[in-house]
Design an enzyme around this catalytic site. Structure first.
Site, PDB file in Angstrom:
ATOM      1  N   LYS A 188       0.825  -1.207   0.000  1.00 58.29           N
ATOM      2  CA  LYS A 188       0.000   0.000   0.000  1.00 58.29           C
ATOM      3  C   LYS A 188       0.866   1.267   0.000  1.00 58.29           C
ATOM      4  CE  LYS A 188      -3.944  -2.317   0.590  1.00 58.29           C
ATOM      5  NZ  LYS A 188      -3.504  -3.712   0.629  1.00 58.29           N
TER       6      LYS A 188
HETATM    7  C1  LIG Z   1      -4.079  -4.875   0.171  1.00 61.10           C
HETATM    8  C2  LIG Z   1      -3.258  -6.097   0.126  1.00 61.10           C
HETATM    9  C3  LIG Z   1      -3.486  -7.105  -0.830  1.00 61.10           C
HETATM   10  C4  LIG Z   1      -4.614  -7.041  -1.823  1.00 61.10           C
HETATM   11  O1  LIG Z   1      -4.501  -5.979  -2.734  1.00 61.10           O
HETATM   12  P1  LIG Z   1      -5.803  -5.446  -3.492  1.00 61.10           P
HETATM   13  O2  LIG Z   1      -5.360  -4.255  -4.215  1.00 61.10           O
HETATM   14  O3  LIG Z   1      -6.801  -5.145  -2.418  1.00 61.10           O
HETATM   15  O4  LIG Z   1      -6.266  -6.548  -4.375  1.00 61.10           O
HETATM   16  C5  LIG Z   1      -2.646  -8.200  -0.836  1.00 61.10           C
HETATM   17  N1  LIG Z   1      -1.652  -8.331   0.067  1.00 61.10           N
HETATM   18  C6  LIG Z   1      -1.408  -7.388   0.993  1.00 61.10           C
HETATM   19  C7  LIG Z   1      -0.296  -7.606   1.959  1.00 61.10           C
HETATM   20  C8  LIG Z   1      -2.191  -6.245   1.058  1.00 61.10           C
HETATM   21  O5  LIG Z   1      -1.936  -5.315   1.986  1.00 61.10           O
END
Ligand SMILES: *Cc1c(COP(=O)(O)O)cnc(C)c1O
Length: 513
Positions: free
Chosen positions: A113
């Site tokens: 993120k």
């Molecule tokens: C948010 C997240 C995901 C999933 O990503 P999306 O964009 O919601 O599909 C996968 N792994 C981790 C560690 C995340 O923080």
């Protein structure tokens, strides 16, 4: 460049799309037309640093409004907070079969993120300037664990903003909770909500949609904006790393310009993988995008049958950031495969809200089959894949990436069945630092069960010799500042926010270090 709503009716500029987050009719903003990246432009990226590459791709959507130089400057600033000299290293795990891992977790909160949430505050600030918005911006986010921390950290003490995060009380890992509840900053608010992530996300969407709540905030000079991946400003910086990984493969002579490659993406809200599909639409030579789900396999079933059905049990897994049944960003893909039919997209979203299901046509399904492959991993499968790759190649990964690795193994077998000589490189996106989920990772790699996360970190360090990140080690000595928990109820949640805006919720002061 202009942006339109997936549910029709609205056309706005990029800056407006970022400030607003969501279209007024509940739709998501998508580019009116996809910009293209030519082979020459991909070649030109070979000599660029990661921040330059990111600014270049962002510029395709936003340079006309926010300015190319500004984008360059903010990408430099954002990615300088990452550990190591390459913010997004591409690791060759198995040259023989062409398995690579793209590590997206070297940012300040140890999850992918950060790729977007270190950039978003700058995009938002400039977008407010460009659109003449003078209100204070209140970033409101629902989190399955990682978005919340990354948003808090990204917007902490950013002038003219406040950030409030709701996380499902039953749905985040211990480290994730600790990361959020100890958050410093004078403009932050964190609260648990009863229930799971879907409940939490729905409640936050209702807050965005509530005219009364928005009017009440407006009276105080405050305007809501979103840090969830429904915001185009979240999505756009994610497109860049798909291009960058491709360029890295060219630079290291693993492929030649124009060769197609695959990406495997551990998926929850469908934001990460959608960015990959946008990269493909822009001209990146991608063969397949492989969508990996955990036990909450709504998406895997959707790619198999063309039916999106959420009438099922919700499972808590060791990959909590993917414990999602309603993947918001799928709406953007639905819009495209329907031939940009906003009426149909709105109908389907209505069916999802009311009947908890919708289906797509045979023709649309055939389009999806050409570009996507969906798979899933049970908890045991995930552990198996993590163990196998560590045992064979000495590469340790987190539980979310473990889900992707299992689906990779399935997908690879299918490719080999079709063509024994298939050597297409496959890049698995790694979304979190293994130390963020130390007990589960330790268990998967060694069978060792420890009760305490920090003991887990220590053992994992002995086992893998990987360096634990300082931001996680530091958590041990911090006491939580936020202890609020609310019911999953619009009134309770909006009340909490109003108290925060009025300065009535005063968190425990930051520990003296
Ligand atoms: C948010 C997240 C995901 C999933 O990503 P999306 O964009 O919601 O599909 C996968 N792994 C981790 C560690 C995340 O923080």
């Amino acid at each position: 460049m202009k942006f339109i709503s997936t549910r029709g009716g609205e056309k706005v500029t990029g800056a407006q799309a970022i400030v607003q987050g969501l279209a007024k009719n509940g739709g998501l903003f998508v580019p009116e037309k996809f910009p293209t990246v030519t082979e020459e432009e991909i070649r030109a990226m070979e000599d660029m640093s990661y921040p330059e590459r990111a600014a270049f791709i962002l510029g395709k959507y936003l340079a006309d409004e926010l300015g190319g130089d500004y984008l360059k400057e903010v990408c430099e600033k954002a990615y300088s907070s990452f550990e190591g000299n390459d913010p997004v290293p591409l690791v060759k795990v198995d040259g023989e079969s062409g398995l690579y891992v793209l590590e997206l977790f070297h940012g300040p909160t140890c999850a992918f993120k950060d790729m977007a949430l270190t950039v978003l505050p700058y995009l938002l600030k400039k977008s407010c300037e460009v659109t003449g918005v003078k209100d204070e911006i209140l970033i409101l986010a629902a989190t399955s664990g990682d978005t919340g921390k990354a948003a808090l950290e990204g917007f902490r003490d950013v002038e003219g903003t406040k950030v409030a995060v709701f996380y499902p009380d039953e749905g985040v890992a211990k480290m994730q909770r600790l990361q959020m509840t100890i958050q410093d900053g004078d403009n932050v608010f964190v609260s648990a909500v009863e229930g799971n992530f879907d409940d939490c996300q729905r409640a936050v969407k209702n807050m965005f949609a509530s005219e009364e709540f928005n009017a009440e905030l407006a009276a105080k000079g405050v305007r809501l904006s979103s840090a969830n991946s429904i915001n185009f400003g979240r999505l756009a910086p994610q497109i860049a790393y798909y291009f960058s990984a491709y360029v890295d493969l060219i630079n290291s002579r693993q492929i030649e310009m124009g060769d197609k490659i695959d990406f495997v993406v551990p998926t929850g809200n469908f934001g990460d993988i959608l960015a990959g599909w946008y990269a493909k639409k822009m001209g990146l030579p991608v063969r397949k995008l492989v969508c990996a789900s955990n036990k909450n396999k709504v998406l895997a079933d959707f790619f198999k049958d063309g039916v999106y059905d959420v009438k099922r049990e919700f499972h808590r897994t060791m990959s909590p950031s993917m414990d999602i049944l309603v993947s918001s960003n799928l709406e953007r893909l639905l819009f495209e495969i329907s031939g940009r039919n906003s009426r149909l997209t709105a109908q389907r979203m209505k069916a999802l809200a009311e009947k908890k299901e919708y289906s797509i046509t045979e023709e649309e399904k055939a389009k999806l089959d050409e570009e996507f492959y969906g798979g899933f991993a049970s908890e045991d499968d995930t552990i198996e894949a993590m163990y196998e790759i560590f045992d064979e190649f000495g590469y340790a990964m987190d539980t979310h990436t473990g889900v992707a690795l299992w689906v990779y193994l399935q997908y690879k077998e299918m490719c080999w069945k079709k063509d024994k000589k298939d050597k297409t490189p496959i890049i698995v996106l790694s979304t979190a630092n293994p130390y963020k989920f130390p007990q589960d990772v330790l268990y998967a790699l060694s069978g060792n069960d420890v009760k305490d996360s920090f003991k887990g970190i220590k053992r994992l360090n002995l086992l893998t010799a990987m360096k634990p990140p300082k931001c996680l080690l530091d958590l041990r000595y911090r006491t939580p500042r936020f202890k609020t928990k609310v019911k999953n109820d619009l009134k309770q949640m909006t009340d909490a926010i109003m108290r925060f805006v009025d300065g009535e919720i005063v968190p425990v002061p930051v520990d003296k270090k």
